[in-house]
Write a protein that holds these residues in place. Structure first.
Motif, short mmCIF file in Angstrom:
data_model
loop_
_atom_site.label_atom_id
_atom_site.label_comp_id
_atom_site.label_asym_id
_atom_site.label_seq_id
_atom_site.Cartn_x
_atom_site.Cartn_y
_atom_site.Cartn_z
N ALA A 25 11.19 52.76 26.32
CA ALA A 25 11.12 51.73 25.29
C ALA A 25 10.52 52.30 24.01
O ALA A 25 10.95 52.00 22.90
CB ALA A 25 10.30 50.55 25.78
N ARG A 26 9.50 53.14 24.18
CA ARG A 26 8.86 53.75 23.01
C ARG A 26 9.86 54.59 22.23
O ARG A 26 10.00 54.48 21.02
CB ARG A 26 7.70 54.64 23.49
N GLU A 27 10.59 55.41 22.97
CA GLU A 27 11.53 56.30 22.32
C GLU A 27 12.64 55.51 21.62
O GLU A 27 12.98 55.76 20.47
CB GLU A 27 12.14 57.24 23.36
N ARG A 28 13.14 54.53 22.33
CA ARG A 28 14.23 53.73 21.77
C ARG A 28 13.75 52.99 20.51
O ARG A 28 14.45 52.93 19.51
CB ARG A 28 14.68 52.73 22.84
N PHE A 29 12.56 52.42 20.58
CA PHE A 29 12.10 51.66 19.42
C PHE A 29 11.85 52.58 18.23
O PHE A 29 12.21 52.27 17.10
CB PHE A 29 10.82 50.86 19.73
N SER A 30 11.27 53.73 18.48
CA SER A 30 10.95 54.60 17.34
C SER A 30 12.22 55.13 16.70
O SER A 30 12.27 55.34 15.49
CB SER A 30 10.02 55.74 17.76
N LEU A 31 13.26 55.31 17.48
CA LEU A 31 14.51 55.79 16.90
C LEU A 31 15.32 54.68 16.27
O LEU A 31 15.97 54.86 15.25
CB LEU A 31 15.38 56.45 17.98
N GLN A 32 15.32 53.51 16.88
CA GLN A 32 16.30 52.49 16.51
C GLN A 32 15.76 51.13 16.18
O GLN A 32 16.51 50.20 15.93
CB GLN A 32 17.31 52.36 17.64
N GLY A 33 14.44 50.98 16.20
CA GLY A 33 13.91 49.65 15.97
C GLY A 33 14.24 48.75 17.14
O GLY A 33 14.54 49.24 18.24
N PRO A 34 14.19 47.42 16.92
CA PRO A 34 14.40 46.52 18.05
C PRO A 34 15.81 46.67 18.61
O PRO A 34 16.78 46.57 17.87
CB PRO A 34 14.20 45.13 17.43
N SER A 35 15.91 46.95 19.89
CA SER A 35 17.23 47.19 20.49
C SER A 35 17.11 47.16 22.01
O SER A 35 16.01 47.26 22.55
CB SER A 35 17.76 48.56 20.04
N VAL A 36 18.26 47.05 22.65
CA VAL A 36 18.25 47.06 24.12
C VAL A 36 17.94 48.48 24.59
O VAL A 36 18.60 49.43 24.18
CB VAL A 36 19.61 46.59 24.68
N CYS A 37 16.92 48.60 25.43
CA CYS A 37 16.57 49.94 25.92
C CYS A 37 16.88 50.11 27.40
O CYS A 37 16.91 51.23 27.89
CB CYS A 37 15.11 50.25 25.66
N ALA A 38 17.09 49.00 28.11
CA ALA A 38 17.35 49.14 29.55
C ALA A 38 18.09 47.94 30.10
O ALA A 38 18.05 46.85 29.53
CB ALA A 38 16.03 49.31 30.31
N LEU A 39 18.76 48.18 31.22
CA LEU A 39 19.46 47.13 31.95
C LEU A 39 19.02 47.21 33.39
O LEU A 39 18.80 48.30 33.90
CB LEU A 39 20.97 47.40 32.01
#
Ligand SMILES: O=C(O)c1ccc(O)c(O)c1
Ligand SMILES: [Mg+2]
Length: 635
Positions: free
Chosen positions: A357-371
């Protein structure tokens, strides 16, 4: 079975290609001659490099315009062949591919072709090299595998055999039935898939092939014939694809290996399922070592979708979810993670409490990180995924918390496999402090219908193969529709029971919103999430009353609608008033609407109702949404 790939299939210099091929754990290569001709590397260096990387040069290719030529041209070709044989010896390469003649000088004389190939094979035999003859789909007189096989049989030389390439057979709609009878004269097998296209066959072959499992050819049926022939390798990929040649080769090489493992697994499965009286199937299985991945898991649906957020977005997105009828359902015991719920839908907001989640948020802001995917065999799902080259993901877990078998999907999203036996909320009961369920039923959104994933062009084939091979989903027909700034191509992927549906969207135009969002999310991003209601018009009324803003649809759309379908006028007016889109197929109807995008991100929500057995995603209506979104920006 030894696995190989033609160097033409990857981007980069020959040195880079060899490294990527070795890193993906291939056993060998087909050396595409131009890759060598342009390399600043001697044959001895090339051989040493391949040795060091554990690669064998299995095939040198192609040798062109050889068979059925007038005498003078034939003699020149023989002389040229000797030079190539020298090179092959230096490379330690045992076989050369002769592709059928495309020259206007070629004579329509199968006997002459056979005699000339016999002479070539005789020369090859002196050096213990072998010749494989392949029919190109656009060969002047030889374009089907049976014609090439006829010539090989007439030539009758132990150093001459047949090469088959699934592209040439499938592109001509020719049948592979009978390849099984070629037996030990089947010298080499090249596999390629491709989307069905109305293109000229040469352009199709040289620019649009893709890996087995990424296209629409019956590659499994084709390779099954080869295995039944007793062929035991190398199983080789020869993929001419413009996108692959412009994409980092390590990524493409992983797809390549995944495609072969999948293909072997599928053929193995078919042979295992063959009736007992099919003795040839049993013999084929015994004579080969085909890859044996764990079976495709059955999925019961999406357990949860997890967003990477920060504190502000946790607040804002949480607020939006409430207006969509979700209620706050609980807080994680040990992490800054909250749960929102409506019907059977679980949405998790993760304030960067895990590395993914950290990596996803820092790269892309609010976004789906997992299913989270519900399956009755989470360990099996994980084992299949890793067998097919997916990386595992180990999430940090607190004491007593549920540990989920998890993998990283291409591009970084995490997929967790959730034991279906836990039921709809079992997973959360363990790890969350749950609130009492809200009694009002929210807005009537009951389940997750599908997830749309936006992909950059270099990621689409990767995802098609990932969905097919790892998750066992089948691809529907690709549809194309118009955004005001370019075309979008959309492919629905679903399991047979239609419990898990993913829609893969891609645009070649960099100006579409979809492409920009995909680009901004590093190539792969969930673009929208579709919730299903059993009464969409009622749900929309409740959502509007709660202040949800839907993408407005032009009045002109509703004037046109009754001209396309036989619809009750009052019903059309209800759709118009609600701003709900409509589609109809022979199987049933589809009603849907879209929320405006969540501020500061590329994603939005869709609200849908399927009637009857409607199996699509309302693609015909996508232009109405996209044009409306574009006009909103202009107002
Ligand atoms: O496009 C070509 O020329 C070409 C060359 C060699 C092959 O094996 C092939 O399938 C195509
Ligand atoms: Mg070929």
């Amino acid at each position: 079975m030894r696995r190989s790939i033609a160097t033409v299939s990857l981007s980069g210099t020959l040195r880079d290609k060899l490294q990527a091929i070795a890193a993906a754990r291939f056993d060998g290569i087909e050396l595409f001659e131009p890759d060598f001709t342009t390399a600043r590397m001697s044959a001895a260096e090339m051989r040493q490099r391949c040795d060091d990387l554990g690669l064998k040069v299995e095939l040198f290719q192609p040798f062109r315009d050889f068979e059925g030529m007038p005498q003078a041209a034939f003699e020149r070709s023989l002389a040229r062949a000797e030079v190539k044989f020298d090179l092959m010896e230096a490379l330690g390469c045992p076989m050369v591919l002769v592709c059928s003649n495309t020259s206007p000088l070629a004579l329509p004389d199968a006997q002459l072709a056979a005699e000339q190939l016999h002479q070539l094979a005789e020369r090859a035999a002196r050096r213990n090299l072998r010749i494989g003859f392949e029919a190109l789909a656009w060969g002047r007189h030889v374009n089907k595998w049976r014609q090439a096989w006829d010539i090989v049989q007439r030539a009758d030389h132990p150093h001459l055999g047949l090469i088959v390439d699934s592209f040439h057979t499938a592109s001509l709609k020719d049948s592979p039935q009978g390849i099984a009878d070629v037996g030990e004269k089947l010298f080499f097998v090249q596999m390629a898939d491709a989307p069905l296209m109305g293109l000229d066959v040469i352009d199709w072959a040289r620019h649009h092939r893709n890996f087995p499992g990424q296209g629409q050819f019956d590659v499994v049926g084709f390779f099954e014939q080869c295995v039944r022939a007793g062929y035991s390798g190398p199983l080789s990929l020869e993929i001419f694809n413009d996108v692959f040649r412009a994409t980092p080769n390590r990524r493409i090489a992983v797809d390549a290996m995944r495609s072969l493992l999948w293909l072997e697994g599928e053929v193995r499965h078919r042979l295992e399922q063959a009736p007992a009286e099919d003795a040839a199937a049993a013999r084929a299985l015994q004579s080969q070592v085909l890859f044996d991945p764990p079976p495709v898991p059955a999925f019961q649906g999406i357990s949860f979708i997890e967003f990477a957020v920060d504190g502000t977005h946790a607040e804002n997105l949480g607020q939006l979810l409430r207006t969509l009828g979700f209620s706050f359902a609980g807080r994680h015991r040990s992490k800054a993670v909250t749960l929102f719920r409506q019907g059977g839908v679980n949405l998790v907001l993760n304030q960067q409490a895990t590395p993914a989640a950290r990596e996803r948020f820092s790269l892309q802001g609010p976004s789906v990180c997992a299913l989270g995917l519900r399956t009755d065999d989470p360990a099996g799902a994980l084992n299949r995924a890793t067998a097919l080259q997916s990386a595992r993901y180990d999430a940090p877990t607190g004491t007593g918390e549920q540990r989920l078998p998890s993998i990283v999907a291409p591009g970084g999203m995490v997929i967790h496999f959730v034991d279906d036996a836990l039921g709809e909320s079992g997973l959360f009961e363990k790890d969350f402090i749950l609130e009492a369920e809200a009694a009002d039923g929210g807005a009537g959104l009951q389940s997750l219908d599908h997830l749309a994933v936006g992909l950059t062009p270099d990621r689409l084939d990767t995802w098609v193969l990932f969905c097919r091979a790892v998750l066992g989903l089948d691809a529907g027909d690709a549809v194309k529709f118009a955004d005001p700034f370019g075309l979008i191509r959309s492919t629905g992927m679903a399991d047979a029971a239609r419990r898990l549906r993913l829609v893969l969207n891609m645009s070649m135009s960099e100006r579409t919103r979809m492409a920009q969002a995909a680009q901004a999310s590093g190539g792969v991003g969930v673009q929208h999430i579709a919730f299903a209601s059993a009464d969409l018009l009622a749900s929309v009324a409740r959502l509007k009353a709660a202040g949800v803003r839907l993408v407005p649809i032009s009045d002109n759309y509703y004037d046109d609608l009754p001209t396309r379908f036989e619809l009750d006028a009052a019903f059309v007016e209800r759709l118009r008033a609600a701003g709900v889109l409509f589609d109809r197929s022979p199987q049933g109807d589809y009603l849907h609407a879209y929320t405006e995008g969540y501020a500061g991100s590329g994603f939005f929500f869709e609200l849908v109702q399927r009637l009857g057995a409607y199996d699509g995603y309302g693609a015909v209506n996508a232009p109405a949404r996209m044009a409306s979104q574009a006009q909103e920006e202009q107002q």
